[in-house]
Write an enzyme that holds these catalytic residues in place. Structure first.
Site, mmCIF file in Angstrom:
data_model
loop_
_atom_site.group_PDB
_atom_site.id
_atom_site.type_symbol
_atom_site.label_atom_id
_atom_site.label_comp_id
_atom_site.label_asym_id
_atom_site.label_seq_id
_atom_site.Cartn_x
_atom_site.Cartn_y
_atom_site.Cartn_z
ATOM 1 N N GLU A 11 0.818 -1.212 0.000
ATOM 2 C CA GLU A 11 0.000 0.000 0.000
ATOM 3 C C GLU A 11 0.863 1.278 0.000
ATOM 4 O O GLU A 11 0.479 2.292 -0.590
ATOM 5 C CB GLU A 11 -0.941 -0.054 1.216
ATOM 6 C CG GLU A 11 -1.964 1.052 1.304
ATOM 7 C CD GLU A 11 -2.832 1.219 0.048
ATOM 8 O OE1 GLU A 11 -3.204 0.212 -0.578
ATOM 9 O OE2 GLU A 11 -3.120 2.386 -0.299
ATOM 10 N N GLY B 208 8.997 7.558 -0.307
ATOM 11 C CA GLY B 208 8.281 7.532 0.967
ATOM 12 C C GLY B 208 9.143 8.096 2.088
ATOM 13 O O GLY B 208 10.367 7.900 2.108
ATOM 14 N N HIS C 240 3.759 1.790 -1.551
ATOM 15 C CA HIS C 240 4.140 2.088 -2.943
ATOM 16 C C HIS C 240 2.929 2.586 -3.735
ATOM 17 O O HIS C 240 3.040 3.492 -4.565
ATOM 18 C CB HIS C 240 4.670 0.831 -3.638
ATOM 19 C CG HIS C 240 5.877 0.211 -3.008
ATOM 20 N ND1 HIS C 240 5.860 -1.022 -2.411
ATOM 21 C CD2 HIS C 240 7.149 0.668 -2.891
ATOM 22 C CE1 HIS C 240 7.061 -1.323 -1.964
ATOM 23 N NE2 HIS C 240 7.857 -0.311 -2.228
#
Ligand code: PAF
Length: 280
Positions: free
Chosen positions: A37, A150, A39
């Protein structure tokens, strides 16, 4: 929709040139596969900011040390393509090793600054050279306008941001907040290694970082708040590599009152090493 798969550098170049010819702006999401999730969120955020997204999947041997988990790193190409299609990735680049490291490859990016902050680099000395070199290559190969990373790998984000700026790479590096499970555990491809008991305990890292951040906001000295979080985690059975408060941009130790801080932790939960970080 199923993303278009590009398996060679010439395929990639052709597709990126076609996007450019149509005047499209595009973002790249560099990954090593094992798509989760976190990515998928990077893909969605890329699509919010650009017309197209290309995801790259390459398990980069140069960022693993000999004793690390290169061979058992989770690989699932069909599953990855399905999830990336669901998130809306328009294309996926799955280069052959020679497209990334042609025979005789002898160049790497040399780093200081955030790459030498004494965090991940202390425990994984070759890691950031491997990461920065492949990220530089992927940004050049794709020619993307934006690159999505991220915040989960916070030191990596700072290193890549600094590198892109220092080398005048025309790609803008964008950091996206960590995606978490319901109990706060940061999503990571390595979470699949956790046993049931380790998975239940894993949320303690995020909880203790939050307690430390709150203590700092209430006036506690950052190094003391971090040390207390480390003690608590040790009492809960973790083996600590570091828990520390750093300048949010340079990752240097705090030295100026009121500077923006980031709390970062790396700890072993059984045989699995987990990292996490939060803003203060
Ligand atoms: O974060 C990762 O998955 C990797 O370090 C990256 C950025 C794809 C480089 O191999």
């Amino acid at each position: 929709m199923k993303p278009k798969t590009l398996r060679t550098l010439p395929d990639l170049r052709r597709e990126m040139a076609a996007w450019r010819d149509k005047g499209l702006r595009y973002a790249v999401v560099p990954t090593m596969g094992a798509i989760h999730e976190g990515h998928m969120q990077l893909v969605r955020e890329g699509l919010r900011r650009a017309d197209r997204v290309i995801t790259t999947i390459f398990v980069n041997p140069k960022q693993f040390a000999a004793h690390e988990d290169l061979d058992k790193y989770p690989r699932d190409e069909p599953g990855d393509l399905l999830k990336l299609g669901k998130a809306g990735s328009n294309a996926v680049y799955l280069p052959r090793p020679d497209d990334i490291y042609p025979p005789g490859f002898s160049t790497s990016v040399s780093l200081t600054g955030p790459a030498r902050a004494g965090l991940e680099d202390r425990f994984r000395p070759h890691f950031f050279t491997g990461v920065a070199t492949i990220v530089a290559k992927l940004l050049v190969q794709t020619g993307a306008d934006l690159a999505m990373f991220g915040e989960k790998d916070y030191q990596q984000l700072r290193v890549v941001t600094r590198m892109a700026r220092d080398l005048d790479l025309p790609t803008e590096v964008i950091g996206i907040p960590t995606v978490r499970e319901d109990d706060g555990l940061a999503m990571s491809s390595r979470n699949v290694y956790l046993s049931f008991a380790e998975r239940r305990r894993a949320t303690a890292i995020f909880q203790n970082l939050n307690l430390a951040a709150e203590a700092i906001r209430n006036g506690r000295v950052p190094s003391q708040a971090a040390a207390q979080a480390a003690r608590r985690l040790r009492d809960q059975g973790f083996k600590i590599d570091y828990v520390t408060a750093r300048n949010a941009e340079t990752l240097a130790r705090p030295s100026i009152p009121g500077e923006r801080l980031r709390l970062l932790a790396a700890a072993w939960n059984g045989k699995t090493r987990l990292i996490d970080n939060i803003a203060v």
